[in-house]
Scaffold this motif. Structure first.
Motif, short mmCIF file in Angstrom:
data_model
loop_
_atom_site.label_atom_id
_atom_site.label_comp_id
_atom_site.label_asym_id
_atom_site.label_seq_id
_atom_site.Cartn_x
_atom_site.Cartn_y
_atom_site.Cartn_z
N LEU A 91 0.83 -1.20 0.00
CA LEU A 91 0.00 0.00 0.00
C LEU A 91 0.87 1.25 0.00
N LEU A 92 1.96 1.23 0.73
CA LEU A 92 2.90 2.35 0.72
C LEU A 92 3.47 2.56 -0.68
N THR A 93 3.82 1.47 -1.34
CA THR A 93 4.38 1.55 -2.69
C THR A 93 3.35 2.10 -3.67
N GLN A 94 2.12 1.60 -3.60
CA GLN A 94 1.05 2.07 -4.48
C GLN A 94 0.76 3.55 -4.27
N SER A 95 1.00 4.03 -3.07
CA SER A 95 0.71 5.42 -2.72
C SER A 95 1.95 6.31 -2.86
N ASN A 96 3.03 5.73 -3.38
CA ASN A 96 4.29 6.48 -3.60
C ASN A 96 4.85 7.08 -2.31
N VAL A 97 4.75 6.33 -1.25
CA VAL A 97 5.31 6.76 0.03
C VAL A 97 6.64 6.02 0.25
N PRO A 98 7.76 6.72 0.35
CA PRO A 98 9.05 6.04 0.56
C PRO A 98 9.14 5.42 1.94
N PHE A 99 9.78 4.26 2.02
CA PHE A 99 9.96 3.59 3.31
C PHE A 99 11.22 2.73 3.24
N GLU A 100 11.70 2.35 4.42
CA GLU A 100 12.88 1.50 4.51
C GLU A 100 12.63 0.43 5.56
N ILE A 101 12.96 -0.80 5.24
CA ILE A 101 12.87 -1.90 6.20
C ILE A 101 14.29 -2.22 6.66
N LEU A 102 14.56 -1.97 7.93
CA LEU A 102 15.89 -2.17 8.48
C LEU A 102 16.14 -3.66 8.74
N PRO A 103 17.40 -4.03 8.99
CA PRO A 103 17.71 -5.44 9.30
C PRO A 103 16.97 -5.92 10.55
N TYR A 104 16.94 -7.23 10.73
CA TYR A 104 16.27 -7.83 11.88
C TYR A 104 16.76 -7.19 13.19
N GLY A 105 15.80 -6.86 14.04
CA GLY A 105 16.13 -6.31 15.36
C GLY A 105 16.42 -4.83 15.36
N GLU A 106 16.31 -4.16 14.20
CA GLU A 106 16.58 -2.72 14.12
C GLU A 106 15.33 -1.99 13.64
N PHE A 107 15.04 -0.85 14.31
CA PHE A 107 13.82 -0.11 14.02
C PHE A 107 14.09 1.39 14.00
N THR A 108 13.38 2.08 13.12
CA THR A 108 13.49 3.53 13.05
C THR A 108 12.79 4.18 14.24
#
Length: 208
Positions: A91-108
């Motif tokens: 849904l983020l991609t379809q809405s052109n919203v940039p995002f990043e998925i960090l490695p396991y155990g790491e969060f923004t």
């Protein structure tokens, strides 16, 4: 005779022009409807970005606890949490919203990072603690999803969040059953006792 042909040709041009105009208007309306269906407010974007990390919190925690305890619930549900992440990311991609998925155990998000750090510590103490952590995450997930559903009018976001919530209710049932089978109990921390009782005493749901 010539005058008749001239008028007919002119009329035809006018008719064709009108049809093109009507078709163009119709296409423009359809385009607007399609565009509007994926346009998100800033609050909706923030909700999706937050829930992407909260679903990642579940996946990452279950991955860690599965490696530690090899409990079926963690092995099965961590894959479901990856599917939940994919739904939000799509849904983020379809809405052109940039995002990043960090490695396991790491969060923004620092609050989610704090939760993860505490969950892996508490879940490492015992198998029952680990199951309690699982129930707690689903408990939290259901509450947060409902909070976002209540304040948005975006149909696409509501559809995705209701689907995630359905999955979380099934996961909560699974963790609670395992906790009960171990002779322990779980007290909800985020949703009401009434809502919790309704969930765990009802059957598994078929989520889309």
């Amino acid at each position: 005779m010539k005058r008749f042909i001239k008028i007919t040709a002119t009329t035809a041009i006018v008719i064709l022009t009108g049809l093109v105009s009507l078709t163009s208007c119709s296409n423009d309306d359809d385009t607007d409807q399609i565009t509007n269906s994926i346009v998100l407010t800033q609050a909706d974007k923030d909700a999706l970005l937050f829930m992407l990390e909260e679903e990642k919190l579940a996946r990452d925690t279950y991955e860690y606890l599965d490696n530690l305890w090899s409990i079926n619930q963690f092995g099965n549900i961590k894959n479901s949490e990856q599917s939940h992440m994919n739904l939000v990311a799509n849904l983020l991609t379809q809405s052109n919203v940039p995002f990043e998925i960090l490695p396991y155990g790491e969060f923004t998000n620092t609050e989610i990072q704090t939760l993860y750090d505490q969950f892996v510590v508490d879940g490492s103490i015992s198998m029952n603690n680990a199951l309690t952590i699982g129930a707690t995450i689903e408990d939290l997930d259901i509450r947060d999803l409902q909070d976002y559903i209540d304040v948005t009018s975006n149909v696409a976001l509501i559809s995705v969040f209701e689907n995630l919530q359905c999955g979380s209710r099934n996961h909560l049932r699974s963790f609670f059953t395992a906790i009960e089978n171990s002779g322990e109990n779980y007290v909800p921390q985020y949703i009401s006792q009434e809502q919790f009782d309704t969930i765990v005493t009802s059957g598994s749901e078929q989520c889309n």
